[in-house]
Design a protein around this motif. Sequence first.
Motif, PDB file in Angstrom:
ATOM      1  N   ALA A  73      82.607  18.511  19.419  1.00 41.82           N
ATOM      2  CA  ALA A  73      81.930  17.982  20.606  1.00 41.82           C
ATOM      3  C   ALA A  73      80.928  18.999  21.154  1.00 41.82           C
ATOM      4  CB  ALA A  73      82.955  17.613  21.676  1.00 41.82           C
ATOM      5  N   HIS A  74      81.284  20.268  21.131  1.00 40.04           N
ATOM      6  CA  HIS A  74      80.392  21.331  21.611  1.00 40.04           C
ATOM      7  C   HIS A  74      79.133  21.436  20.754  1.00 40.04           C
ATOM      8  CE1 HIS A  74      80.068  25.686  23.303  1.00 40.04           C
ATOM      9  NE2 HIS A  74      78.940  25.394  22.686  1.00 40.04           N
ATOM     10  N   GLU A  75      79.315  21.523  19.453  1.00 45.44           N
ATOM     11  CA  GLU A  75      78.177  21.731  18.567  1.00 45.44           C
ATOM     12  C   GLU A  75      77.423  20.437  18.263  1.00 45.44           C
ATOM     13  OE1 GLU A  75      77.220  24.648  18.014  1.00 45.44           O
ATOM     14  OE2 GLU A  75      79.034  25.751  18.592  1.00 45.44           O
ATOM     15  N   GLY A  76      78.124  19.314  18.349  1.00 48.80           N
ATOM     16  CA  GLY A  76      77.533  18.033  17.967  1.00 48.80           C
ATOM     17  C   GLY A  76      77.218  17.131  19.138  1.00 48.80           C
ATOM     18  N   HIS A  77      78.164  16.237  19.467  1.00 40.19           N
ATOM     19  CA  HIS A  77      77.954  15.212  20.492  1.00 40.19           C
ATOM     20  C   HIS A  77      79.094  15.265  21.498  1.00 40.19           C
ATOM     21  CE1 HIS A  77      75.931  13.897  16.847  1.00 40.19           C
ATOM     22  NE2 HIS A  77      75.109  13.183  17.583  1.00 40.19           N
ATOM     23  N   PRO A  78      78.777  15.390  22.771  1.00 41.09           N
ATOM     24  CA  PRO A  78      77.456  15.348  23.413  1.00 41.09           C
ATOM     25  C   PRO A  78      76.834  16.725  23.632  1.00 41.09           C
ATOM     26  CG  PRO A  78      79.147  15.288  25.105  1.00 41.09           C
ATOM     27  CD  PRO A  78      79.874  15.382  23.782  1.00 41.09           C
ATOM     28  N   GLY A  79      77.159  17.676  22.741  1.00 40.92           N
ATOM     29  CA  GLY A  79      76.666  19.029  22.897  1.00 40.92           C
ATOM     30  C   GLY A  79      75.313  19.272  22.277  1.00 40.92           C
TER      31      GLY A  79
END
Length: 381
Positions: free
Chosen positions: A210-216
């Motif tokens: 979530a941090h590196e991808g979505h919503p990050g």
Amino acid sequence: MHDWQRDYAMLALRINRLAGGALLIYRGPEAWSTQAASEPPPSPGALADEAERLLESAPSAYLAGHVRAMRAVARYLDGERLPLAEYARQCLGLEPRRLPEEVFEEAHGELDAALPKGPGSLAERLQAWQAAHTLGQIERLPDLVARAVAETRARTNAIIPLPEDEVVGCRLVEGVSFHGAGDYEGGLRSTIHINKAIPFNLADLLYLVAHEGHPGHIAESMLKEIHLAGRADRRVRFMVSPSFVLSEGLGLLAEEILFPGDEAQVWLNRRVFPETGIRPSGDLAAIHHAKNVLWGVWGNVAFLAAEGRTDADLAAYLARWSLYSDAEVALVLGLLRPSPTSPYIFGYFHGWELLRPWAATRPERVRRLLTEQLLPSDVAL
């Protein structure tokens, strides 16, 4: 405006070159980067003067804040040494503070209640919990990351529509200092890179993805390219700057936004742990909340390093308050010594602290973070 945008990009490229190439994510015209790489290196003092000139005609408060950051870094490269809090304020648009150890003691108390009971110190119990959730076959990780990407994309899509044809891959890498990194490659393609030399704690799968991808990071980069089309400055991302306070704050908050309460733990228990042979334990949401609080330890160590404390002092502080093993301390220590990029580390805790009450339960504000150019000063309760 075009001339100003070009000069802004060239300033960022030239400062980045003098700083060794670690300060910029650049996706602008190739001719500009080629010119900056081939010309004689300018003096940092001249770049600080150029920043002053650009600041006088900055077309927005957002861009002015980033020019101030470039000016501060150029002056640092020219030999100026401000107190770290003031240098960070000029770079980040907020003034970081050294946190009282009582904040970390409260996080330790939260961990004590959240971790399985057992022998040993709190640090030993945390490390035992991490070891118990470590993926034994690292080659299985890309498939598990893909599963987590699908879930985090679906939940992010409920907040803001995402392109249907987006592709997010996973690549295991080595010889790098990071644990995981999201790389937006342009268009609808991205890759999450994970350091295979570091044991992977599957309890952190959604936290990292979530941090590196979505919503990050990946979602933010892609959506701003879509929603801010036509703005050349969006392709010039100077990293020691106000926008990255919000980016890293959003990254740390990302799992909680998508998986409130115990939803991350429930999903992992159903979709990941049964087929890996891992027997999950502990209160995952509480552990991750405490982990976010303990990012503040890194900032305190940066202040201690700026005061000239020895590596032994810094290592002891990290071990005491971050509960790190010797190997983890050795990995982190080099990132916290004084450098032009020192302010970046404050973006994690301070960005998370700023955004959590503002956006954690407000989807419309998450949408703003993903589609607008905001400064820390724009975020208020």
